[in-house]
Design a protein around this motif. Structure first.
Motif, PDB file in Angstrom:
ATOM      1  N   THR A 272       1.395  -3.463 -12.474  1.00 21.72           N
ATOM      2  CA  THR A 272       2.008  -4.599 -11.793  1.00 21.72           C
ATOM      3  C   THR A 272       2.227  -4.228 -10.333  1.00 21.72           C
ATOM      4  N   ALA A 273       1.812  -5.111  -9.436  1.00 19.00           N
ATOM      5  CA  ALA A 273       2.004  -4.878  -7.997  1.00 19.00           C
ATOM      6  C   ALA A 273       2.446  -6.177  -7.342  1.00 19.00           C
ATOM      7  N   CYS A 274       3.376  -6.080  -6.403  1.00 15.36           N
ATOM      8  CA  CYS A 274       3.727  -7.274  -5.636  1.00 15.36           C
ATOM      9  C   CYS A 274       2.537  -7.611  -4.736  1.00 15.36           C
ATOM     10  N   SER A 275       2.447  -8.864  -4.331  1.00 15.45           N
ATOM     11  CA  SER A 275       1.292  -9.277  -3.537  1.00 15.45           C
ATOM     12  C   SER A 275       1.154  -8.504  -2.226  1.00 15.45           C
ATOM     13  N   PRO A 276       2.249  -8.166  -1.497  1.00 10.48           N
ATOM     14  CA  PRO A 276       2.068  -7.370  -0.272  1.00 10.48           C
ATOM     15  C   PRO A 276       1.469  -5.983  -0.556  1.00 10.48           C
ATOM     16  N   CYS A 277       1.937  -5.317  -1.619  1.00 11.28           N
ATOM     17  CA  CYS A 277       1.389  -3.995  -1.943  1.00 11.28           C
ATOM     18  C   CYS A 277      -0.065  -4.090  -2.386  1.00 11.28           C
ATOM     19  N   ASN A 278      -0.387  -5.115  -3.163  1.00  9.79           N
ATOM     20  CA  ASN A 278      -1.764  -5.287  -3.614  1.00  9.79           C
ATOM     21  C   ASN A 278      -2.687  -5.539  -2.424  1.00  9.79           C
ATOM     22  N   ASN A 279      -2.231  -6.356  -1.473  1.00 12.18           N
ATOM     23  CA  ASN A 279      -3.042  -6.615  -0.275  1.00 12.18           C
ATOM     24  C   ASN A 279      -3.212  -5.351   0.562  1.00 12.18           C
ATOM     25  N   ARG A 280      -2.155  -4.567   0.649  1.00 15.73           N
ATOM     26  CA  ARG A 280      -2.214  -3.328   1.431  1.00 15.73           C
ATOM     27  C   ARG A 280      -3.188  -2.328   0.802  1.00 15.73           C
ATOM     28  N   LYS A 281      -3.146  -2.233  -0.516  1.00 18.46           N
ATOM     29  CA  LYS A 281      -4.018  -1.286  -1.219  1.00 18.46           C
ATOM     30  C   LYS A 281      -5.476  -1.747  -1.177  1.00 18.46           C
ATOM     31  N   ALA A 282      -5.695  -3.050  -1.328  1.00 14.95           N
ATOM     32  CA  ALA A 282      -7.039  -3.633  -1.281  1.00 14.95           C
ATOM     33  C   ALA A 282      -7.990  -2.889  -2.220  1.00 14.95           C
ATOM     34  N   SER A 283      -9.128  -2.414  -1.719  1.00 12.87           N
ATOM     35  CA  SER A 283     -10.122  -1.755  -2.575  1.00 12.87           C
ATOM     36  C   SER A 283     -10.061  -0.236  -2.458  1.00 12.87           C
ATOM     37  N   HIS A 284      -8.871   0.279  -2.129  1.00 12.28           N
ATOM     38  CA  HIS A 284      -8.690   1.728  -1.999  1.00 12.28           C
ATOM     39  C   HIS A 284      -8.040   2.323  -3.235  1.00 12.28           C
ATOM     40  N   LEU A 285      -8.114   3.638  -3.347  1.00 17.99           N
ATOM     41  CA  LEU A 285      -7.297   4.360  -4.315  1.00 17.99           C
ATOM     42  C   LEU A 285      -5.905   4.488  -3.712  1.00 17.99           C
ATOM     43  N   PRO A 286      -4.849   4.553  -4.525  1.00 19.68           N
ATOM     44  CA  PRO A 286      -3.489   4.629  -3.971  1.00 19.68           C
ATOM     45  C   PRO A 286      -3.311   5.741  -2.941  1.00 19.68           C
ATOM     46  N   GLU A 287      -3.826   6.927  -3.253  1.00 21.37           N
ATOM     47  CA  GLU A 287      -3.614   8.063  -2.350  1.00 21.37           C
ATOM     48  C   GLU A 287      -4.334   7.906  -1.014  1.00 21.37           C
ATOM     49  N   GLU A 288      -5.361   7.068  -0.981  1.00 22.38           N
ATOM     50  CA  GLU A 288      -6.099   6.858   0.255  1.00 22.38           C
ATOM     51  C   GLU A 288      -5.294   6.063   1.282  1.00 22.38           C
ATOM     52  N   CYS A 289      -4.296   5.331   0.808  1.00 19.72           N
ATOM     53  CA  CYS A 289      -3.482   4.556   1.746  1.00 19.72           C
ATOM     54  C   CYS A 289      -2.000   4.927   1.645  1.00 19.72           C
ATOM     55  N   GLY A 290      -1.746   6.152   1.203  1.00 20.36           N
ATOM     56  CA  GLY A 290      -0.373   6.662   1.181  1.00 20.36           C
ATOM     57  C   GLY A 290       0.541   5.984   0.189  1.00 20.36           C
ATOM     58  N   MET A 291      -0.017   5.445  -0.888  1.00 17.79           N
ATOM     59  CA  MET A 291       0.790   4.765  -1.901  1.00 17.79           C
ATOM     60  C   MET A 291       0.863   5.634  -3.155  1.00 17.79           C
ATOM     61  N   HIS A 292       1.976   5.529  -3.876  1.00 14.35           N
ATOM     62  CA  HIS A 292       2.165   6.338  -5.078  1.00 14.35           C
ATOM     63  C   HIS A 292       2.731   5.483  -6.201  1.00 14.35           C
TER      64      HIS A 292
END
Length: 199
Positions: free
Chosen positions: A115-135
């Motif tokens: 589950t992801a909020c829409s802002p986090c999902n948009n930020r992550k886009a087509s990346h892996l979490p670690e590629e955009c500093g998300m955990h």
């Protein structure tokens, strides 16, 4: 409950009564304070019934991923920023995110969706979490079948006894974590419905 005593689902009490009257199920627990009467019979409201014939539940059904069950599994909370859906603002909403994007070989399976909020999902886009500093708050997993069926429902104390008996206390605790959501829905106009546990 199934004939094997595996908890299956929760039904409106009228449907449970019909299964009992048609001799397709037997009553294991009843509410003697609530009596249903017909021309010939009177039956206490069934709280827990057991089917007389075993019903096979296909594995593919148990694995089915839906947003309803996904959000319930994750406690209606974004698995990246931790915000509960009640804290989302304006046009923000909960979404399904593929940890490994489908465009990069990820699959739509329980161990790859969160589950992801829409802002986090948009930020992550087509990346892996670690590629955009998300955990992730926790690693995704396939929930037990009983969690899938009841994650969005309220479980009574009588029903809880049978769930714990068949699946163990850990599964019961997983269901209890979602009860505050059921309370939230009740207080916002969904109303009370009388339900029976089918085992």
């Amino acid at each position: 409950m199934n004939a094997s005593f595996e908890p299956l689902t929760i039904l409106p009490i009228e449907r449970a009564l019909r299964l009992v009257i048609d001799r397709k199920a037997e009553v294991l627990e009843a509410d003697d304070a609530r009596i249903f009467r017909s021309e010939r019979d009177q039956i206490a409201a069934p709280l827990v019934i057991r089917l007389k014939r075993f019903i096979h539940v296909p594995r593919r059904f148990r694995r089915q991923v839906t947003n309803t069950f996904l959000f319930a599994r994750d406690g209606y909370r974004c698995q990246y920023c931790g915000r509960h859906r009640g804290l989302l603002r304006g046009r923000e909403f909960l979404t399904r995110d593929h940890v490994t994007p489908i465009s990069r070989g990820g699959e739509n399976t329980w161990d790859n969706v969160v589950t992801a909020c829409s802002p986090c999902n948009n930020r992550k886009a087509s990346h892996l979490p670690e590629e955009c500093g998300m955990h992730l708050l926790k690693h995704p997993h396939e929930p037990n079948y009983v969690e899938l069926v009841w994650a969005v429902r309220r479980v009574t104390d009588v029903q809880a006894k049978y769930i714990a008996m068949f699946y163990g206390e850990d599964i019961l605790e997983a269901l209890r974590r979602h009860e505050h959501e059921a309370e939230h829905r009740h207080h916002h106009g969904d109303g009370e419905r009388h339900l029976s546990l089918v085992m």
